[in-house]
Every structure is written in C-alpha cells, then in structure tokens.
Design a protein around this motif. Sequence first.
Motif, PDB file in Angstrom:
ATOM      1  N   LEU A 117       0.827  -1.204   0.000  1.00 39.07           N
ATOM      2  CA  LEU A 117       0.000   0.000   0.000  1.00 39.07           C
ATOM      3  C   LEU A 117       0.864   1.258   0.000  1.00 39.07           C
ATOM      4  O   LEU A 117       2.017   1.227   0.440  1.00 39.07           O
ATOM      5  CB  LEU A 117      -0.897   0.021   1.240  1.00 39.07           C
ATOM      6  N   TYR A 118       0.284   2.349  -0.470  1.00 39.58           N
ATOM      7  CA  TYR A 118       0.970   3.644  -0.404  1.00 39.58           C
ATOM      8  C   TYR A 118       1.036   4.143   1.033  1.00 39.58           C
ATOM      9  O   TYR A 118       2.050   4.682   1.464  1.00 39.58           O
ATOM     10  CB  TYR A 118       0.251   4.688  -1.270  1.00 39.58           C
ATOM     11  N   LYS A 119      -0.048   3.952   1.783  1.00 41.32           N
ATOM     12  CA  LYS A 119      -0.114   4.398   3.178  1.00 41.32           C
ATOM     13  C   LYS A 119      -0.432   3.208   4.067  1.00 41.32           C
ATOM     14  O   LYS A 119      -1.237   2.350   3.715  1.00 41.32           O
ATOM     15  CB  LYS A 119      -1.212   5.448   3.346  1.00 41.32           C
TER      16      LYS A 119
ATOM     17  N   ILE B 279      -1.906   0.815   6.946  1.00 44.55           N
ATOM     18  CA  ILE B 279      -3.156   0.555   7.645  1.00 44.55           C
ATOM     19  C   ILE B 279      -2.780  -0.205   8.917  1.00 44.55           C
ATOM     20  O   ILE B 279      -2.108  -1.242   8.841  1.00 44.55           O
ATOM     21  CB  ILE B 279      -4.117  -0.306   6.792  1.00 44.55           C
TER      22      ILE B 279
ATOM     23  N   LYS C 258       2.196  -1.606   5.760  1.00 45.51           N
ATOM     24  CA  LYS C 258       1.922  -1.312   4.344  1.00 45.51           C
ATOM     25  C   LYS C 258       1.939  -2.572   3.491  1.00 45.51           C
ATOM     26  O   LYS C 258       1.685  -2.501   2.305  1.00 45.51           O
ATOM     27  CB  LYS C 258       2.991  -0.358   3.802  1.00 45.51           C
TER      28      LYS C 258
ATOM     29  N   ASN D 211     -11.759  -2.509  -5.986  1.00 48.02           N
ATOM     30  CA  ASN D 211     -11.265  -3.200  -4.796  1.00 48.02           C
ATOM     31  C   ASN D 211     -10.513  -4.485  -5.123  1.00 48.02           C
ATOM     32  O   ASN D 211     -10.742  -5.089  -6.161  1.00 48.02           O
ATOM     33  CB  ASN D 211     -12.440  -3.558  -3.869  1.00 48.02           C
TER      34      ASN D 211
ATOM     35  N   SER E  37      -0.109   0.161  -4.048  1.00 46.27           N
ATOM     36  CA  SER E  37       1.020   0.500  -4.907  1.00 46.27           C
ATOM     37  C   SER E  37       1.421  -0.671  -5.799  1.00 46.27           C
ATOM     38  O   SER E  37       1.832  -0.466  -6.930  1.00 46.27           O
ATOM     39  CB  SER E  37       2.222   0.975  -4.088  1.00 46.27           C
TER      40      SER E  37
ATOM     41  N   PHE F 162      -8.960  -4.036  -0.014  1.00 40.20           N
ATOM     42  CA  PHE F 162      -8.175  -2.824  -0.232  1.00 40.20           C
ATOM     43  C   PHE F 162      -8.759  -2.058  -1.409  1.00 40.20           C
ATOM     44  O   PHE F 162      -9.188  -2.653  -2.396  1.00 40.20           O
ATOM     45  CB  PHE F 162      -6.712  -3.170  -0.546  1.00 40.20           C
ATOM     46  N   ILE F 163      -8.736  -0.745  -1.307  1.00 34.96           N
ATOM     47  CA  ILE F 163      -9.154   0.105  -2.423  1.00 34.96           C
ATOM     48  C   ILE F 163      -8.002   0.131  -3.429  1.00 34.96           C
ATOM     49  O   ILE F 163      -6.857   0.422  -3.064  1.00 34.96           O
ATOM     50  CB  ILE F 163      -9.497   1.524  -1.925  1.00 34.96           C
ATOM     51  N   ARG F 164      -8.289  -0.205  -4.684  1.00 33.80           N
ATOM     52  CA  ARG F 164      -7.237  -0.357  -5.692  1.00 33.80           C
ATOM     53  C   ARG F 164      -6.353   0.872  -5.845  1.00 33.80           C
ATOM     54  O   ARG F 164      -5.138   0.739  -5.986  1.00 33.80           O
ATOM     55  CB  ARG F 164      -7.835  -0.727  -7.048  1.00 33.80           C
ATOM     56  N   LYS F 165      -6.930   2.061  -5.788  1.00 28.56           N
ATOM     57  CA  LYS F 165      -6.112   3.259  -5.990  1.00 28.56           C
ATOM     58  C   LYS F 165      -5.176   3.521  -4.805  1.00 28.56           C
ATOM     59  O   LYS F 165      -4.259   4.320  -4.914  1.00 28.56           O
ATOM     60  CB  LYS F 165      -6.975   4.474  -6.307  1.00 28.56           C
ATOM     61  N   GLU F 166      -5.373   2.813  -3.682  1.00 28.73           N
ATOM     62  CA  GLU F 166      -4.499   2.940  -2.522  1.00 28.73           C
ATOM     63  C   GLU F 166      -3.417   1.851  -2.488  1.00 28.73           C
ATOM     64  O   GLU F 166      -2.583   1.824  -1.599  1.00 28.73           O
ATOM     65  CB  GLU F 166      -5.322   2.901  -1.238  1.00 28.73           C
TER      66      GLU F 166
END
Length: 154
Positions: free
Chosen positions: A107-109, A111, A115, A128, A146, A140-144
Amino acid sequence: MSRREEIENKTEALLKPIAEQNEVRIYDVEFVKEAGEWYLRAYIDRDGGVDINKCVDVSHALSDALDEHDFIEEAYTLEVSSPGLGRQLKKDRHFENSLGMDVDVKLYKAIDGTKEFTGKLKSFDSENITIETAGEDKTFIRKEVSSVKLTLDF
C-alpha cells in the motif's frame, strides 16, 4: 489515452500474431522511462514457462514489425522476457488468472501500522482487491495499492 498507452496498445497489437505463431501468451507490454532511457518491454508466457530461445525468437520478430511500422519517435531498448515467478499483477486479466493464489499487497499508506499484506487473492473489481489473510477477508481500495505481486515461496 496517453502517448505511452498508445505505444503499448499498438505494440501489443503487433505482438499478438507473433505470440500466436510462437505459441506464447502476451502477459504485458510496457513503455517506460528509467534513468533517462526509454524501454519497450514485452512479457510473454506459456504453460511450463518460456526459455531464452523463445524470447529471442519473439524479440526478433517484434523488432522487425516495429521497424516496419515505425510509430515510436523516441530512441528505446526492446526487451522481451518472461514476467518471472514474482510477477506483478496490473491488469484485470492478471488478477483473473491469479485468483486463489498467494499474493503480496503493498500500500501507499499504512493501515494499522503496516503497508504490506500477504494472502490468497479472493476477488477483485475495478475499485477493490480482496485477499484472505489469517482466516479473514481484507479488502483494499485499488487506488491505494502501490503493487500486487505473486508471492514467492521457496
């Protein structure tokens, strides 16, 4: 459509009959700039994997087709290879072919302080990605996200 996407799509269209003739599948095509240099990469695959000779055959045929159609203005290096064992999942067809397999999600950020997650790919859609990890589903939301790659198990 960006210039990069246009080049990737045109290259994939040229590659399609070459792949069929060489009994391989197109995994991905990417046109990227790295360290100031452009690279046109074609990733091919088949059941049992591809060897260097198959990559060379496809590379020569694709190079000839690209020279004939000459639609890339930039100087670039052509690379044809296997996507590898820890292949990155980018397109829906990659996710579809990997359902039920173990994947690493980055992930970019963070949780809950992390990550990176590993689990079985359960489902995906345009927004998702869901994996099963530690006996529970995590979405996970796809745009979040990486990156998503197949997990390497040794």
